[in-house]
Scaffold this motif. Structure first.
Motif, PDB file in Angstrom:
ATOM      1  N   VAL A 291      32.561  31.083  31.152  1.00 37.26           N
ATOM      2  CA  VAL A 291      32.754  31.794  30.373  1.00 37.26           C
ATOM      3  C   VAL A 291      33.804  32.796  30.247  1.00 37.26           C
ATOM      4  CG1 VAL A 291      31.546  33.589  28.657  1.00 37.26           C
ATOM      5  CG2 VAL A 291      30.087  31.765  29.727  1.00 37.26           C
ATOM      6  N   VAL A 292      34.166  33.582  30.960  1.00 42.97           N
ATOM      7  CA  VAL A 292      35.216  34.376  31.218  1.00 42.97           C
ATOM      8  C   VAL A 292      36.691  33.618  31.185  1.00 42.97           C
ATOM      9  CG1 VAL A 292      36.241  35.961  32.946  1.00 42.97           C
ATOM     10  CG2 VAL A 292      33.946  36.131  32.627  1.00 42.97           C
ATOM     11  N   GLU A 293      36.555  32.440  31.865  1.00 44.65           N
ATOM     12  CA  GLU A 293      37.825  31.881  31.781  1.00 44.65           C
ATOM     13  C   GLU A 293      38.162  31.215  30.173  1.00 44.65           C
ATOM     14  OE1 GLU A 293      38.743  29.124  34.970  1.00 44.65           O
ATOM     15  OE2 GLU A 293      38.932  30.865  36.674  1.00 44.65           O
ATOM     16  N   GLN A 294      37.150  30.961  29.666  1.00 41.58           N
ATOM     17  CA  GLN A 294      37.115  30.550  28.363  1.00 41.58           C
ATOM     18  C   GLN A 294      37.709  31.348  27.330  1.00 41.58           C
ATOM     19  OE1 GLN A 294      33.983  28.234  26.974  1.00 41.58           O
ATOM     20  NE2 GLN A 294      35.053  26.665  26.868  1.00 41.58           N
ATOM     21  N   TYR A 295      37.753  32.742  27.763  1.00 44.82           N
ATOM     22  CA  TYR A 295      38.304  33.817  27.064  1.00 44.82           C
ATOM     23  C   TYR A 295      39.706  34.257  27.471  1.00 44.82           C
ATOM     24  CZ  TYR A 295      34.167  35.730  24.386  1.00 44.82           C
ATOM     25  OH  TYR A 295      33.292  35.756  23.356  1.00 44.82           O
ATOM     26  N   GLY A 296      40.139  33.454  28.520  1.00 46.87           N
ATOM     27  CA  GLY A 296      41.207  33.745  29.086  1.00 46.87           C
ATOM     28  C   GLY A 296      41.616  34.565  30.005  1.00 46.87           C
ATOM     29  N   TYR A 297      40.508  34.888  30.942  1.00 43.57           N
ATOM     30  CA  TYR A 297      40.623  36.004  31.859  1.00 43.57           C
ATOM     31  C   TYR A 297      41.134  35.383  33.117  1.00 43.57           C
ATOM     32  CZ  TYR A 297      38.793  39.669  28.758  1.00 43.57           C
ATOM     33  OH  TYR A 297      38.599  40.342  27.916  1.00 43.57           O
ATOM     34  N   GLU A 298      42.088  36.000  33.998  1.00 42.94           N
ATOM     35  CA  GLU A 298      42.405  35.377  35.154  1.00 42.94           C
ATOM     36  C   GLU A 298      41.733  36.215  36.340  1.00 42.94           C
ATOM     37  OE1 GLU A 298      46.971  34.768  34.970  1.00 42.94           O
ATOM     38  OE2 GLU A 298      46.519  36.683  34.039  1.00 42.94           O
ATOM     39  N   GLU A 299      41.561  35.137  37.543  1.00 42.76           N
ATOM     40  CA  GLU A 299      40.663  35.886  38.320  1.00 42.76           C
ATOM     41  C   GLU A 299      41.593  36.562  39.372  1.00 42.76           C
ATOM     42  OE1 GLU A 299      38.366  33.209  40.647  1.00 42.76           O
ATOM     43  OE2 GLU A 299      37.272  34.546  41.600  1.00 42.76           O
TER      44      GLU A 299
ATOM     45  N   PRO B  59      48.435  43.447  27.626  1.00 42.67           N
ATOM     46  CA  PRO B  59      47.342  43.601  28.264  1.00 42.67           C
ATOM     47  C   PRO B  59      46.873  42.510  29.339  1.00 42.67           C
ATOM     48  CG  PRO B  59      46.668  42.982  26.198  1.00 42.67           C
ATOM     49  CD  PRO B  59      48.224  42.978  26.078  1.00 42.67           C
ATOM     50  N   LEU B  60      46.384  43.174  30.367  1.00 42.56           N
ATOM     51  CA  LEU B  60      45.946  42.168  31.396  1.00 42.56           C
ATOM     52  C   LEU B  60      44.334  42.009  31.010  1.00 42.56           C
ATOM     53  CD1 LEU B  60      46.990  43.989  34.700  1.00 42.56           C
ATOM     54  CD2 LEU B  60      48.400  42.375  33.221  1.00 42.56           C
ATOM     55  N   ARG B  61      43.964  40.512  31.465  1.00 43.05           N
ATOM     56  CA  ARG B  61      42.446  40.165  31.286  1.00 43.05           C
ATOM     57  C   ARG B  61      42.135  39.822  32.606  1.00 43.05           C
ATOM     58  NH1 ARG B  61      44.351  38.907  25.778  1.00 43.05           N
ATOM     59  NH2 ARG B  61      42.839  39.563  24.458  1.00 43.05           N
TER      60      ARG B  61
ATOM     61  N   GLN C 221      29.099  40.908  42.543  1.00 42.30           N
ATOM     62  CA  GLN C 221      29.267  41.458  41.321  1.00 42.30           C
ATOM     63  C   GLN C 221      30.517  40.949  40.643  1.00 42.30           C
ATOM     64  OE1 GLN C 221      30.936  45.636  40.552  1.00 42.30           O
ATOM     65  NE2 GLN C 221      28.785  45.857  39.931  1.00 42.30           N
ATOM     66  N   LEU C 222      30.347  40.185  39.263  1.00 42.17           N
ATOM     67  CA  LEU C 222      31.245  40.032  38.406  1.00 42.17           C
ATOM     68  C   LEU C 222      31.966  41.257  37.942  1.00 42.17           C
ATOM     69  CD1 LEU C 222      32.580  37.799  36.538  1.00 42.17           C
ATOM     70  CD2 LEU C 222      30.932  38.201  35.104  1.00 42.17           C
ATOM     71  N   ASN C 223      33.354  41.323  37.985  1.00 44.42           N
ATOM     72  CA  ASN C 223      33.809  42.630  37.207  1.00 44.42           C
ATOM     73  C   ASN C 223      35.043  41.694  36.317  1.00 44.42           C
ATOM     74  OD1 ASN C 223      33.582  45.148  39.118  1.00 44.42           O
ATOM     75  ND2 ASN C 223      33.725  43.496  40.440  1.00 44.42           N
ATOM     76  N   VAL C 224      34.731  42.310  35.070  1.00 40.58           N
ATOM     77  CA  VAL C 224      35.664  41.939  33.968  1.00 40.58           C
ATOM     78  C   VAL C 224      36.191  43.089  33.243  1.00 40.58           C
ATOM     79  CG1 VAL C 224      35.624  40.575  31.618  1.00 40.58           C
ATOM     80  CG2 VAL C 224      33.991  40.100  33.534  1.00 40.58           C
TER      81      VAL C 224
END
Length: 438
Positions: A35-43, A103-105, A128-131
């Motif tokens: 889900v988070v990566e579909q929003y374009g967030y980077e790990e 901005p960073l995601r 914990q998942l941190n976003v």
RNA sequence: GUGACCGUAGUUCAAUCGGUAGAGCACCAGAUUGUGGAUCUGGAUGUUGCGGGUUCAAGUCCCGUCGGUCACCCCA
């Protein structure tokens, strides 16, 4: 005698993850990751050990310090096991502030430790998942985080009836306190504490708390009115240029326009601790009667990296722990029953067959992308081998004995259907694949 | 940090008023020497969390300690 054996239980407040536990954890974190990566967030990731100062400096909360595991290394450096992820990210962002494109995601899935008394929903170690979104002050980021949360919950089949996403705004709260209650800044602090407690303590305790803290009867009366008022009525009491009003209105109209509002509601009593948060704050509650608790929450903080740099970086985000989430999934029956083992095929073995034949077969299956085990003890009776296959949940067992080698074939057995057939070495892979799919 | 309840076989639990610890499930072997879920037969298992005390006698009562669970405190 050899004396007593060591204890097998894990350290207080920590958990062992046996393969079946690991399957569950991997299942939900990989779903979250999707889900988070579909929003374009980077790990991102960081070390589990950090300088103690990284936490001690931060707001100097004694209580937080008491909950930190800390020690000295061999070079007399004072270290801490990370109790949260935010200081680590802050350090990382600050260190490259001029190189990063804001901005960073960013997101991470990390284990954290806190020294505290274990209880329901809270252990000493958790994952914990941190976003977070860093470097964007506008409510578009707030909206994105909230919609991401709704999608996250939906990915697990959680509908709006299972949880509540309650939203407020610190600036709005402060404006209401100042304009409606005419509260002084110190009073706001006290009131927010009382409001935070309101649902947990009795009506009487709540009123005493306020009275003892120097809140006048008129102010208490005003506060009661505030709680009885709708969002619109409160907005009407505030100056036209109130930033809190503008942010909340902007946020909720976006949520309405996109249909996310059916999962969200305004809740004046959501505050989320102190000082940290400056704008939007939110909290996700489990609605089931057995687990009426906060699952997780988060909000906006104005200056993430003040400890490291003159430049200010605003951010908004949340941390979502595995302990409370597992409780949530269990209570709402959202854990699939078929989180199966990884092995797909077990190769049964016979004593009178050269072992190299099994090694070859196994490698052949691996090349075909089929995970498999060879039964290692070739002298074991077939009953024992099959019992093992069943307990391990292998859907298919392959037999390769003297007879099959002579015929250039293998016997493949479908465990659930209790059927088997002899197939030539040229065709068995295809047949097997068909079985594994269904 | 404060308080409550709990701790018996791998596991779930039982053991009367204090009277020498037992059952289901699971496990292992066999009935079945190349075929698993049923059935039958047989088998192994405990410093009753640990330490001390009271008692002729403690799983049971008392004290301490460790561990678990829950609430408070606190909260990313």
């Amino acid at each position: 005698m050899g004396g007593t054996f060591l204890a097998t239980n894990p350290y207080k407040g920590t958990r062992d993850f046996y393969p079946e536990d690991m399957r569950l954890r991997n299942w939900f974190f990989s779903k979250m990751r999707d889900v988070v990566e579909q929003y374009g967030y980077e790990e991102y990731g960081g070390p589990i050990l950090e300088s103690f100062d990284l936490y001690a400096a931060k707001s100097g909360q004694e209580l937080v310090n008491e909950q930190i595991y800390h020690f000295e290394d061999k070079g007399n450096r004072r270290l801490a096991i990370r109790p949260e992820m935010t200081p680590t990210v802050a350090r990382m962002v600050a260190s490259r502030i001029n190189e990063l494109a804001f901005p960073l995601r960013w997101y991470s899935i990390a284990n954290l430790m806190r020294y505290e008394r274990p209880q329901k929903g809270r252990l000493r170690e958790h994952w914990q998942l941190n976003v977070d979104v860093f470097g964007e002050e506008g409510i578009h980021a707030d909206f994105e985080i909230l919609s991401l949360i709704v999608d996250l919950m939906q990915a697990f089949g959680a509908d709006g009836g299972m949880y509540n996403l309650r939203i407020s705004n610190r600036r709005f709260f402060n404006d209401v306190m100042r304009e409606v209650l005419k509260a002084a800044p110190e009073q706001i602090h006290v009131i927010s504490k009382a409001v935070d407690k309101r649902s947990k303590i009795s009506e009487e305790e709540y009123r005493n708390w306020l009275a003892d803290s120097g809140i006048s009867p008129e102010q208490v009366a005003q506060l009661d009115k505030v709680f009885a008022s709708s969002f619109e009525e409160l907005c009407a009491c505030l100056p036209a240029d109130s930033r809190g009003v503008a942010e909340l209105q902007g946020l909720f109209s976006l949520l309405e326009e996109t249909g996310f509002n059916s999962f969200c509601e305004f809740d004046f009593s959501v505050l989320r601790g102190f000082d940290y948060y400056t704008g939007t704050v939110f909290e996700v509650f489990d609605t089931s009667p057995e687990n009426r608790r906060s699952l997780f929450g988060g909000g906006r903080y104005d200056d993430l990296i003040g400890l490291f740099s003159k430049q200010a970086v605003s951010g908004i985000g949340f941390g979502f722990g595995d302990v409370t989430f597992q409780d949530f999934l269990q209570i709402h029956n959202l854990i699939p029953a078929d989180l199966a083992a990884t092995g797909e095929v077990m190769i049964a073995t016979f004593e009178d067959t050269p072992y190299r034949e099994y090694a070859r077969l196994s490698s052949e299956l691996r090349s075909a992308g089929i995970a498999n085990n060879i039964y290692l003890d070739v002298s074991a009776k077939m009953k024992k081998q099959l019992t093992y296959a069943e307990r391990k949940g292998f859907p298919v067992v392959v037999f390769l004995g003297r007879q099959e080698i002579e015929d250039g074939a293998v016997v493949i057995k479908h465990m659930a259907r209790r059927e088997q057939e002899t197939v030539s070495r040229g065709e068995y892979l295809e047949k097997l694949r068909g079985w594994l799919k269904s």
